[in-house]
Design an enzyme around this catalytic site. Structure first.
Site, PDB file in Angstrom:
ATOM      1  CD  GLU A  97      -3.352   1.074  -0.040  1.00 48.08           C
ATOM      2  OE1 GLU A  97      -2.412   1.592  -0.551  1.00 48.08           O
ATOM      3  OE2 GLU A  97      -4.323   1.119   0.038  1.00 48.08           O
ATOM      4  CG  ASP A  98      -1.233   4.753  -1.528  1.00 47.78           C
ATOM      5  OD1 ASP A  98      -1.797   4.047  -0.804  1.00 47.78           O
ATOM      6  OD2 ASP A  98      -1.422   5.543  -2.264  1.00 47.78           O
ATOM      7  CG  ASP A 101      -6.169   8.876   6.100  1.00 47.29           C
ATOM      8  OD1 ASP A 101      -5.323   9.358   7.128  1.00 47.29           O
ATOM      9  OD2 ASP A 101      -7.045   9.239   5.544  1.00 47.29           O
ATOM     10  CG  PHE A 150      -3.714  15.611   1.056  1.00 44.64           C
ATOM     11  CD1 PHE A 150      -4.718  14.403   1.384  1.00 44.64           C
ATOM     12  CD2 PHE A 150      -3.366  15.574  -0.192  1.00 44.64           C
ATOM     13  CE1 PHE A 150      -5.143  13.671   0.354  1.00 44.64           C
ATOM     14  CE2 PHE A 150      -3.972  14.654  -1.264  1.00 44.64           C
ATOM     15  CZ  PHE A 150      -4.939  13.724  -0.966  1.00 44.64           C
ATOM     16  NE  ARG A 163      -2.300   8.883  -9.376  1.00 47.28           N
ATOM     17  CZ  ARG A 163      -3.189   8.189  -8.420  1.00 47.28           C
ATOM     18  NH1 ARG A 163      -2.280   7.563  -7.387  1.00 47.28           N
ATOM     19  NH2 ARG A 163      -4.234   8.094  -8.506  1.00 47.28           N
TER      20      ARG A 163
HETATM   21  P1  IMP Z   1      -8.264   4.705   4.602  1.00 47.15           P
HETATM   22  O1  IMP Z   1      -9.312   3.906   4.227  1.00 47.15           O
HETATM   23  O2  IMP Z   1      -8.711   6.114   5.175  1.00 47.15           O
HETATM   24  O3  IMP Z   1      -7.012   4.141   5.124  1.00 47.15           O
HETATM   25  O4  IMP Z   1      -7.795   5.358   2.879  1.00 47.15           O
HETATM   26  C1  IMP Z   1      -6.326   5.234   2.335  1.00 47.15           C
HETATM   27  C2  IMP Z   1      -6.363   5.819   0.917  1.00 47.15           C
HETATM   28  O5  IMP Z   1      -6.727   6.877   1.081  1.00 47.15           O
HETATM   29  C3  IMP Z   1      -4.688   5.507   0.711  1.00 47.15           C
HETATM   30  O6  IMP Z   1      -4.831   4.405  -0.072  1.00 47.15           O
HETATM   31  C4  IMP Z   1      -4.935   6.874  -0.416  1.00 47.15           C
HETATM   32  O7  IMP Z   1      -5.647   6.606  -1.424  1.00 47.15           O
HETATM   33  C5  IMP Z   1      -5.908   7.813   0.254  1.00 47.15           C
HETATM   34  N1  IMP Z   1      -5.194   8.867   1.151  1.00 47.15           N
HETATM   35  C6  IMP Z   1      -4.986   8.944   2.579  1.00 47.15           C
HETATM   36  N2  IMP Z   1      -4.295   9.894   2.818  1.00 47.15           N
HETATM   37  C7  IMP Z   1      -3.541  10.352   1.705  1.00 47.15           C
HETATM   38  C8  IMP Z   1      -2.606  11.480   1.370  1.00 47.15           C
HETATM   39  O8  IMP Z   1      -2.289  12.082   2.227  1.00 47.15           O
HETATM   40  N3  IMP Z   1      -2.384  11.693   0.180  1.00 47.15           N
HETATM   41  C9  IMP Z   1      -2.757  11.023  -0.897  1.00 47.15           C
HETATM   42  N4  IMP Z   1      -3.804  10.085  -0.483  1.00 47.15           N
HETATM   43  C10 IMP Z   1      -4.198   9.692   0.506  1.00 47.15           C
HETATM   44 MG    MG Z   2      -4.644   3.753  -2.084  1.00 47.92          MG
END
Ligand code: IMP
Ligand code: MG
Length: 173
Positions: A97-98, A101, A150, A163
């Site tokens: 995963e990138d 959050d 962010f 990206r």
């Molecule tokens: P989660 O379900 O809230 O953990 O969502 C995670 C997803 O939200 C990641 O895979 C990203 O695609 C997006 N995301 C969350 N924070 C960021 C950020 O700071 N920059 C860019 N994308 C983010």
């Molecule tokens: Mg993602």
């Protein structure tokens, strides 16, 4: 107008940390084949860089998911846009995963993948925002813990842009 972006983690630091993660994975999976699942699109650069640094047999698959929710919050309900091409039963799987959050997307995804009976299932993320977590998700490999900002770059986007930045940056408001 172009957004102003400040560097949070330099290209050199990102590359160095990915090498460390790769070394750790190489050690822990010695003698095995590693099946990497890249979660599109944010994890593409990280998956490629990590894979190049793991001198074991590596196979890949790709998955694309979208979390229902508004622009900044995911809801936990996940829509599979592209499922894996191959079954994962009996494989040693690492999900790449990138960023994690709230953890909602990954918590859903890991449950779904675990039901497909892989030999083992681990989670590796380049970035982790632990302050934002609302659900329990076990992360096995973390590149960097970052504050609640962010971020963009190294695969991460802001409305599909940035990206391709080779570092992790913060978009200045
Ligand atoms: P989660 O379900 O809230 O953990 O969502 C995670 C997803 O939200 C990641 O895979 C990203 O695609 C997006 N995301 C969350 N924070 C960021 C950020 O700071 N920059 C860019 N994308 C983010
Ligand atoms: Mg993602």
């Amino acid at each position: 107008m172009a957004d102003k972006i400040s560097v949070l983690i330099s290209e050199k630091d990102v590359e160095q940390r990915i090498q460390e993660l790769a070394d750790q994975i190489t050690k822990e999976y010695a003698g095995k084949e590693v099946h990497l699942i890249c979660v599109l699109k944010g994890s593409i650069f990280f998956t490629c860089e990590l894979a190049k640094k793991i001198p074991l047999p590596v196979t890949f698959d790709f998955m694309s998911v979208s979390s229902y929710g508004n622009q900044t919050e995911s809801s936990g309900r996940v829509r599979i846009i592209k499922d894996l091409d191959e079954p994962i039963d009996g494989k040693d799987v690492i999900v790449i995963e990138d960023i994690i959050d709230s953890g909602r997307t990954l918590s859903y995804l890991m449950d779904m993948l675990s039901a497909r009976k892989p030999a083992s299932l681990k989670l590796c993320t380049l970035l982790d925002k632990p302050d934002r977590r609302v659900t329990d998700v076990k992360v096995d490999y973390v590149g960097f813990e970052i504050p609640d900002k962010f971020v963009v770059g190294y695969g991460l986007d802001y409305v599909q842009k940035y990206r391709n930045l080779p570092y992790i940056g913060v978009v200045e408001q």
